[in-house]
Design a protein around this motif. Structure first.
Motif, short mmCIF file in Angstrom:
data_model
loop_
_atom_site.label_atom_id
_atom_site.label_comp_id
_atom_site.label_asym_id
_atom_site.label_seq_id
_atom_site.Cartn_x
_atom_site.Cartn_y
_atom_site.Cartn_z
N THR A 192 -32.15 -112.42 -26.79
CA THR A 192 -33.22 -113.33 -27.21
C THR A 192 -33.11 -113.74 -28.68
O THR A 192 -33.20 -114.91 -29.01
N CYS A 193 -32.88 -112.75 -29.56
CA CYS A 193 -32.91 -113.05 -31.00
C CYS A 193 -31.65 -112.65 -31.74
O CYS A 193 -31.54 -112.91 -32.94
N GLY A 194 -30.72 -111.97 -31.06
CA GLY A 194 -29.50 -111.53 -31.73
C GLY A 194 -29.66 -110.25 -32.52
O GLY A 194 -28.77 -109.87 -33.29
N GLY A 195 -30.78 -109.55 -32.34
CA GLY A 195 -31.06 -108.33 -33.09
C GLY A 195 -30.32 -107.12 -32.56
O GLY A 195 -29.63 -107.17 -31.53
N VAL A 196 -30.50 -106.00 -33.26
CA VAL A 196 -29.87 -104.72 -32.90
C VAL A 196 -30.66 -104.07 -31.76
O VAL A 196 -31.89 -104.02 -31.80
N LEU A 197 -29.94 -103.57 -30.78
CA LEU A 197 -30.55 -102.91 -29.63
C LEU A 197 -30.47 -101.40 -29.76
O LEU A 197 -29.50 -100.86 -30.31
#
Length: 285
Positions: A192-197
């Protein structure tokens, strides 16, 4: 065996544990017919093939901390390469007879330190997963929560043949494996946002959400001296679980600890017995 008078708020004494069948029966008799809150740990899932942290013979573990995970791509690659393999194995684990006995006993609240989701799969209704569930993933950017199975499929597609090439790595209780060479593993970002999972679990260095803790305290407080707190399969080494034993003992609520090996809460227990979790829970049922 640790023995304190049920309901007495006496000072703790030096812990003595027992596996004597007569002592186990006394502990079972104390629990019979009482309202229960149960606190479970990794020892309950060993009969499902998931290794525990600190049981007899368990090797020393150094889990990745939250601070290390968010330190950069190298740490995230190391974590997710190991966790990808571990999840592929853990998700095939099945509830054992101890899980099913607890579901049938249906305590007022089941507080579990485990992240494997086996209590829910066994049918337990009132469960607080104190440290979260490894079957879910959260984005540290947008906070969106998604199923772990979807991420697992993405990782398989980005890393063809990885799982087969590392098939001999030893499974660890955190839902990962013992693996040193993680170079080349591709870690996807949040779709969704390219953030860290990260798995939606509480890492060392994070706090259990306060509302979650309060729900557990409320259930322990409601027991009074006519109920009991039962601890199964936990060494109570970390405060996240020990605090509930301390709370119960301070209020005069009987505490029974059933675990292989000593625990940090033995000196607070009414009975502390050295017995297998599945054996004890099926006998209680």
């Amino acid at each position: 065996m640790t023995v304190r008078t049920p309901g007495a708020a006496t000072a703790p004494t030096e812990a003595r544990r027992s596996g004597d069948p007569a002592d186990v029966v006394r502990a079972l008799d104390l629990l019979a017919g009482r309202r229960l809150v149960v606190l479970s740990g990794a020892g309950l899932s060993t009969d499902s093939g998931i290794p525990d942290y600190r049981g007899p013979g368990a090797p020393a573990r150094t889990p990745m901390t939250y601070q290390e995970l968010v330190s950069g791509p190298a740490a995230q690659q190391r974590y997710w390469a190991r966790s990808h393999l571990g999840w592929g194995r853990m998700r095939s684990a099945e509830p054992n007879a101890g899980h099913r006995a607890l579901a049938a006993l249906d305590p007022d609240l089941l507080i579990t330190q485990n992240v494997d989701g086996l209590h829910e799969r066994a049918g337990s209704r009132r469960v607080v997963a104190l440290h979260g569930r490894i079957s879910e993933v959260v984005c540290l950017g947008c906070r969106e929560t998604t199923p772990r199975a979807a991420l697992h499929a993405r990782m398989d597609a980005l890393n063809p043949g990885w799982a087969q090439a590392q098939g001999e790595a030893e499974t660890r209780p955190d839902g990962d494996v013992d693996l040193d060479d993680t170079a080349g593993f591709v870690v996807p970002a949040c779709a969704t946002c390219g953030g860290v999972l990260k798995p939606d679990v509480v890492f060392f260095g994070e706090n259990v959400p306060a509302p979650r803790v309060q729900r557990c305290f409320d259930a322990v407080d409601a027991l009074g001296d006519e109920g009991a707190l039962l601890v199964v399969g936990s060494s109570l080494t970390v405060m996240s679980g020990l605090r509930f034993v301390r709370r119960a003992a301070k209020a005069g609520t009987p505490v029974v600890i059933a675990n292989r090996g000593v625990t940090r809460g033995d000196d607070l227990a009414t009975y502390a017995v050295d017995v297998g979790c599945t054996e004890f829970l099926t006998a209680l049922l």
